[in-house]
Design a protein around this motif. Structure first.
Motif, PDB file in Angstrom:
ATOM      1  N   LEU A 215      65.182  16.338  72.576  1.00 56.12           N
ATOM      2  CA  LEU A 215      64.049  16.721  71.734  1.00 56.12           C
ATOM      3  C   LEU A 215      64.374  16.608  70.251  1.00 56.12           C
ATOM      4  CD1 LEU A 215      62.701  19.907  73.566  1.00 56.12           C
ATOM      5  CD2 LEU A 215      61.473  17.755  73.273  1.00 56.12           C
ATOM      6  N   SER A 216      65.619  16.951  69.880  1.00 55.73           N
ATOM      7  CA  SER A 216      65.907  16.965  68.442  1.00 55.73           C
ATOM      8  C   SER A 216      65.901  15.547  67.870  1.00 55.73           C
ATOM      9  CB  SER A 216      67.204  17.703  68.141  1.00 55.73           C
ATOM     10  OG  SER A 216      68.258  17.096  68.825  1.00 55.73           O
ATOM     11  N   LYS A 217      66.307  14.568  68.671  1.00 62.15           N
ATOM     12  CA  LYS A 217      66.248  13.177  68.192  1.00 62.15           C
ATOM     13  C   LYS A 217      64.786  12.727  68.042  1.00 62.15           C
ATOM     14  CE  LYS A 217      69.502  10.196  69.623  1.00 62.15           C
ATOM     15  NZ  LYS A 217      70.334   9.690  68.519  1.00 62.15           N
ATOM     16  N   LEU A 218      63.949  13.144  69.000  1.00 58.06           N
ATOM     17  CA  LEU A 218      62.516  12.829  68.892  1.00 58.06           C
ATOM     18  C   LEU A 218      61.950  13.412  67.594  1.00 58.06           C
ATOM     19  CD1 LEU A 218      59.648  11.988  69.982  1.00 58.06           C
ATOM     20  CD2 LEU A 218      59.561  14.249  71.063  1.00 58.06           C
ATOM     21  N   GLU A 219      62.295  14.667  67.348  1.00 57.92           N
ATOM     22  CA  GLU A 219      61.744  15.339  66.169  1.00 57.92           C
ATOM     23  C   GLU A 219      62.259  14.700  64.880  1.00 57.92           C
ATOM     24  OE1 GLU A 219      62.225  19.575  66.961  1.00 57.92           O
ATOM     25  OE2 GLU A 219      61.065  19.347  68.807  1.00 57.92           O
ATOM     26  N   ALA A 220      63.501  14.216  64.907  1.00 58.40           N
ATOM     27  CA  ALA A 220      64.038  13.505  63.739  1.00 58.40           C
ATOM     28  C   ALA A 220      63.269  12.202  63.516  1.00 58.40           C
ATOM     29  CB  ALA A 220      65.526  13.229  63.931  1.00 58.40           C
ATOM     30  N   CYS A 221      62.924  11.523  64.612  1.00 57.35           N
ATOM     31  CA  CYS A 221      62.144  10.269  64.507  1.00 57.35           C
ATOM     32  C   CYS A 221      60.779  10.543  63.879  1.00 57.35           C
ATOM     33  CB  CYS A 221      61.944   9.646  65.895  1.00 57.35           C
ATOM     34  SG  CYS A 221      63.410   8.845  66.558  1.00 57.35           S
ATOM     35  N   ILE A 222      60.154  11.621  64.326  1.00 56.70           N
ATOM     36  CA  ILE A 222      58.826  11.981  63.810  1.00 56.70           C
ATOM     37  C   ILE A 222      58.924  12.293  62.305  1.00 56.70           C
ATOM     38  CG2 ILE A 222      56.983  13.717  63.935  1.00 56.70           C
ATOM     39  CD1 ILE A 222      57.711  13.963  66.984  1.00 56.70           C
ATOM     40  N   LYS A 223      59.908  13.125  61.960  1.00 60.16           N
ATOM     41  CA  LYS A 223      60.067  13.538  60.558  1.00 60.16           C
ATOM     42  C   LYS A 223      60.366  12.352  59.647  1.00 60.16           C
ATOM     43  CE  LYS A 223      60.954  18.422  60.992  1.00 60.16           C
ATOM     44  NZ  LYS A 223      61.786  18.858  62.136  1.00 60.16           N
ATOM     45  N   ARG A 224      61.148  11.404  60.196  1.00 60.82           N
ATOM     46  CA  ARG A 224      61.499  10.212  59.418  1.00 60.82           C
ATOM     47  C   ARG A 224      60.231   9.460  58.979  1.00 60.82           C
ATOM     48  NH1 ARG A 224      64.839   5.780  62.807  1.00 60.82           N
ATOM     49  NH2 ARG A 224      64.218   3.882  61.723  1.00 60.82           N
ATOM     50  N   MET A 225      59.288   9.290  59.899  1.00 56.00           N
ATOM     51  CA  MET A 225      58.052   8.574  59.563  1.00 56.00           C
ATOM     52  C   MET A 225      57.161   9.402  58.633  1.00 56.00           C
ATOM     53  SD  MET A 225      57.985   5.526  60.840  1.00 56.00           S
ATOM     54  CE  MET A 225      59.732   5.185  60.843  1.00 56.00           C
ATOM     55  N   GLN A 226      57.196  10.726  58.828  1.00 53.74           N
ATOM     56  CA  GLN A 226      56.384  11.604  57.974  1.00 53.74           C
ATOM     57  C   GLN A 226      56.925  11.615  56.551  1.00 53.74           C
ATOM     58  OE1 GLN A 226      57.001  15.165  60.325  1.00 53.74           O
ATOM     59  NE2 GLN A 226      54.936  15.089  61.209  1.00 53.74           N
ATOM     60  N   ASP A 227      58.245  11.809  56.431  1.00 54.24           N
ATOM     61  CA  ASP A 227      58.843  12.001  55.119  1.00 54.24           C
ATOM     62  C   ASP A 227      58.948  10.705  54.323  1.00 54.24           C
ATOM     63  OD1 ASP A 227      59.033  14.584  55.902  1.00 54.24           O
ATOM     64  OD2 ASP A 227      61.199  14.553  56.327  1.00 54.24           O
ATOM     65  N   LYS A 228      59.349   9.636  55.014  1.00 52.33           N
ATOM     66  CA  LYS A 228      59.595   8.381  54.313  1.00 52.33           C
ATOM     67  C   LYS A 228      58.304   7.683  53.884  1.00 52.33           C
ATOM     68  CE  LYS A 228      62.767   4.505  54.919  1.00 52.33           C
ATOM     69  NZ  LYS A 228      63.695   3.887  55.893  1.00 52.33           N
ATOM     70  N   TYR A 229      57.274   7.772  54.777  1.00 59.46           N
ATOM     71  CA  TYR A 229      56.056   6.998  54.508  1.00 59.46           C
ATOM     72  C   TYR A 229      54.800   7.863  54.339  1.00 59.46           C
ATOM     73  CZ  TYR A 229      59.134   3.308  56.238  1.00 59.46           C
ATOM     74  OH  TYR A 229      60.181   2.455  56.419  1.00 59.46           O
ATOM     75  N   GLY A 230      54.954   9.163  54.468  1.00 60.91           N
ATOM     76  CA  GLY A 230      53.794  10.045  54.340  1.00 60.91           C
ATOM     77  C   GLY A 230      52.776   9.856  55.458  1.00 60.91           C
ATOM     78  N   LEU A 231      53.252   9.476  56.639  1.00 60.06           N
ATOM     79  CA  LEU A 231      52.341   9.170  57.744  1.00 60.06           C
ATOM     80  C   LEU A 231      52.079  10.392  58.635  1.00 60.06           C
ATOM     81  CD1 LEU A 231      53.935   5.776  58.840  1.00 60.06           C
ATOM     82  CD2 LEU A 231      51.673   6.065  57.783  1.00 60.06           C
ATOM     83  N   GLU A 232      50.881  10.452  59.160  1.00 59.99           N
ATOM     84  CA  GLU A 232      50.590  11.375  60.245  1.00 59.99           C
ATOM     85  C   GLU A 232      51.105  10.690  61.518  1.00 59.99           C
ATOM     86  OE1 GLU A 232      48.308  14.696  61.270  1.00 59.99           O
ATOM     87  OE2 GLU A 232      46.677  13.369  60.624  1.00 59.99           O
ATOM     88  N   VAL A 233      51.843  11.450  62.346  1.00 60.40           N
ATOM     89  CA  VAL A 233      52.425  10.848  63.553  1.00 60.40           C
ATOM     90  C   VAL A 233      51.694  11.328  64.800  1.00 60.40           C
ATOM     91  CG1 VAL A 233      54.512  10.658  64.979  1.00 60.40           C
ATOM     92  CG2 VAL A 233      54.703  10.591  62.490  1.00 60.40           C
ATOM     93  N   TYR A 234      51.313  10.356  65.629  1.00 56.99           N
ATOM     94  CA  TYR A 234      50.701  10.645  66.929  1.00 56.99           C
ATOM     95  C   TYR A 234      51.620  10.202  68.053  1.00 56.99           C
ATOM     96  CZ  TYR A 234      46.072  11.555  64.950  1.00 56.99           C
ATOM     97  OH  TYR A 234      45.022  12.092  64.274  1.00 56.99           O
ATOM     98  N   LEU A 235      51.652  10.983  69.126  1.00 60.96           N
ATOM     99  CA  LEU A 235      52.286  10.556  70.370  1.00 60.96           C
ATOM    100  C   LEU A 235      51.236  10.655  71.456  1.00 60.96           C
ATOM    101  CD1 LEU A 235      54.846  11.807  68.706  1.00 60.96           C
ATOM    102  CD2 LEU A 235      55.931  11.710  70.923  1.00 60.96           C
TER     103      LEU A 235
END
Ligand SMILES: *Cc1c(COP(=O)(O)O)cnc(C)c1O
Length: 375
Positions: A215-235
């Motif tokens: 789970l923590s790797k998943l959450e890091a992936c999500i945060k990476r897209m949020q923080d780096k590009y300002g994106l809303e993330v959907y799964l």
């Protein structure tokens, strides 16, 4: 009624186990701020939609009918992706879907304006050409010649006007290390256009509720897209919502011998658990062992004429006899959404096991359900 009193064959979905999965998914949403929608393809049991709606953002669909089901039965955020939409369905799709995801620039150009005029969010599916599953071509959207998503070669940055988000779906029953690998490929090939997007959709195939899922790797992936590009993330997982949350209860009808012991059940791999033959896999069976593990070995088969209608070989502590009930596990997903009445097989009933243990049959099928699809 009690579990032991259910008619057979019967799919039983265990509310407590679905809720356990939903709590894990909700945890990811709460900790990251991402949004998770139910991909209905694997699990469209509408009886459970009110419960799912308490936890998830909404639904996603593979076309008009699933989109309508999500709209009517869940009524929350509704997404849709199809490899190609028909002219005669697009208006209805636009009227009930919030996110409309296109598979090509030609589809985008054909229907984008209609979607935008209706105030919908438009997305484009991309193909990062990053296979993370080996020897599993029919479940790999990145395989050679795949029809899914625009590849880098065919990407047209000059035609992204009105596109709010990029969507990819490349995983199947995978862990977050493969998601991380995929995101690296996405950034390398499409990273340039991420800052101009509002959202990114990671697709499904994330086995988030599996015991060994990171789970923590998943959450890091999500945060990476949020923080780096300002994106809303959907799964949009499907399997993970109802993984290991259901059973198929069957009865032994007869036992015979032909070089081995064979038991015939009132179910069918082909009709009631088609993924056993298609995937293929050996479903878990409560109280049984591997071949050689327990003293009495049986090949379990169905009632159809198909020789290959075999669920698998299992061993037991006692000999099987007519009237014994067998309970297969992990039968919520890709079971009732995929079953057929081939050979005139009756469809299993559908039941819910409530959190207090009480079981309720919510749907039963009969001869008319077989006949109505023939003419
Ligand atoms: C199948 C599919 C999903 C859900 O996949 P699961 O393996 O059930 O998690 C999500 N999005 C798309 C586009 C799909 O085709």
């Amino acid at each position: 009624m009690k579990f032991e009193e259910l008619p057979t064959p019967c799919y039983v979905v265990d509310e407590a186990l679905v809720e356990k999965n939903l709590n894990i998914l909700k945890g990811v949403m709460d900790r990251t701020g991402c949004k998770i929608v139910l991909a209905q393809k694997a699990f469209s049991m509408t009886t459970m939609y009110p419960l799912i709606a308490e936890y998830l953002t909404g639904t996603t669909a593979s076309g008009l009918f699933e989109a309508r089901l999500g709209y009517e039965e869940m009524g929350k955020e509704n997404h849709v992706f199809s490899p190609a939409y028909r002219e005669d369905e697009i208006d209805e799709i636009i009227s009930i879907c919030d996110h409309i995801i296109f598979n090509s620039f030609s589809q985008l150009e054909k229907f984008k304006q209609k979607a935008l005029d209706a105030g919908r969010s438009v997305g484009l599916r991309i193909n990062p050409e990053c296979s993370t599953q080996v020897g599993h071509d029919i479940y790999d959207p990145c395989t050679t010649g795949s029809r899914f998503g625009v590849t880098k070669e065919h990407f047209r940055p000059d035609r992204l006007d009105g596109v709010d988000g990029l969507h990819f779906h490349t995983l199947c029953q995978q862990n977050s290390d493969d998601l991380e690998t995929t995101l690296n490929a996405i950034e390398e090939k499409f990273g340039e256009w991420l800052p101009q997007m509002k959202w990114i959709n990671f697709g499904g195939g994330h086995h988030i509720t599996r015991e060994d899922y990171d789970l923590s790797k998943l959450e890091a992936c999500i945060k990476r897209m949020q923080d780096k590009y300002g994106l809303e993330v959907y799964l949009e997982p499907g399997e993970a919502v109802a993984l290991d949350a259901g059973y198929l209860v069957t009865t032994v009808l007869d036992t015979i011998e032909n070089g081995m012991e064979i038991a015939i059940l009132d179910t069918s791999a082909s009709c009631h658990m088609p993924d056993v033959l298609e995937m293929p896999y050996r479903p878990p069976l409560f109280g049984s062992g591997e071949v050689g593990e327990k003293p009495f070995m049986y090949r379990l088969g169905g009632q159809t004429c198909l020789t290959g209608d075999v669920i698998g070989d299992y061993s037991f502590d006692q000999p099987l006899k007519s009237g014994d009930r067998l309970v297969f596990g992990d039968m919520a997903i890709y079971s009732m959404v995929k079953n057929t009445t081939f050979n005139g097989m009756p469809l299993p009933a559908i039941a819910v096991k409530k959190t207090d243990g009480d079981c309720q049959v919510v749907r039963q099928f009969g001869y008319q359900d077989f006949k109505v699809r023939l003419a």
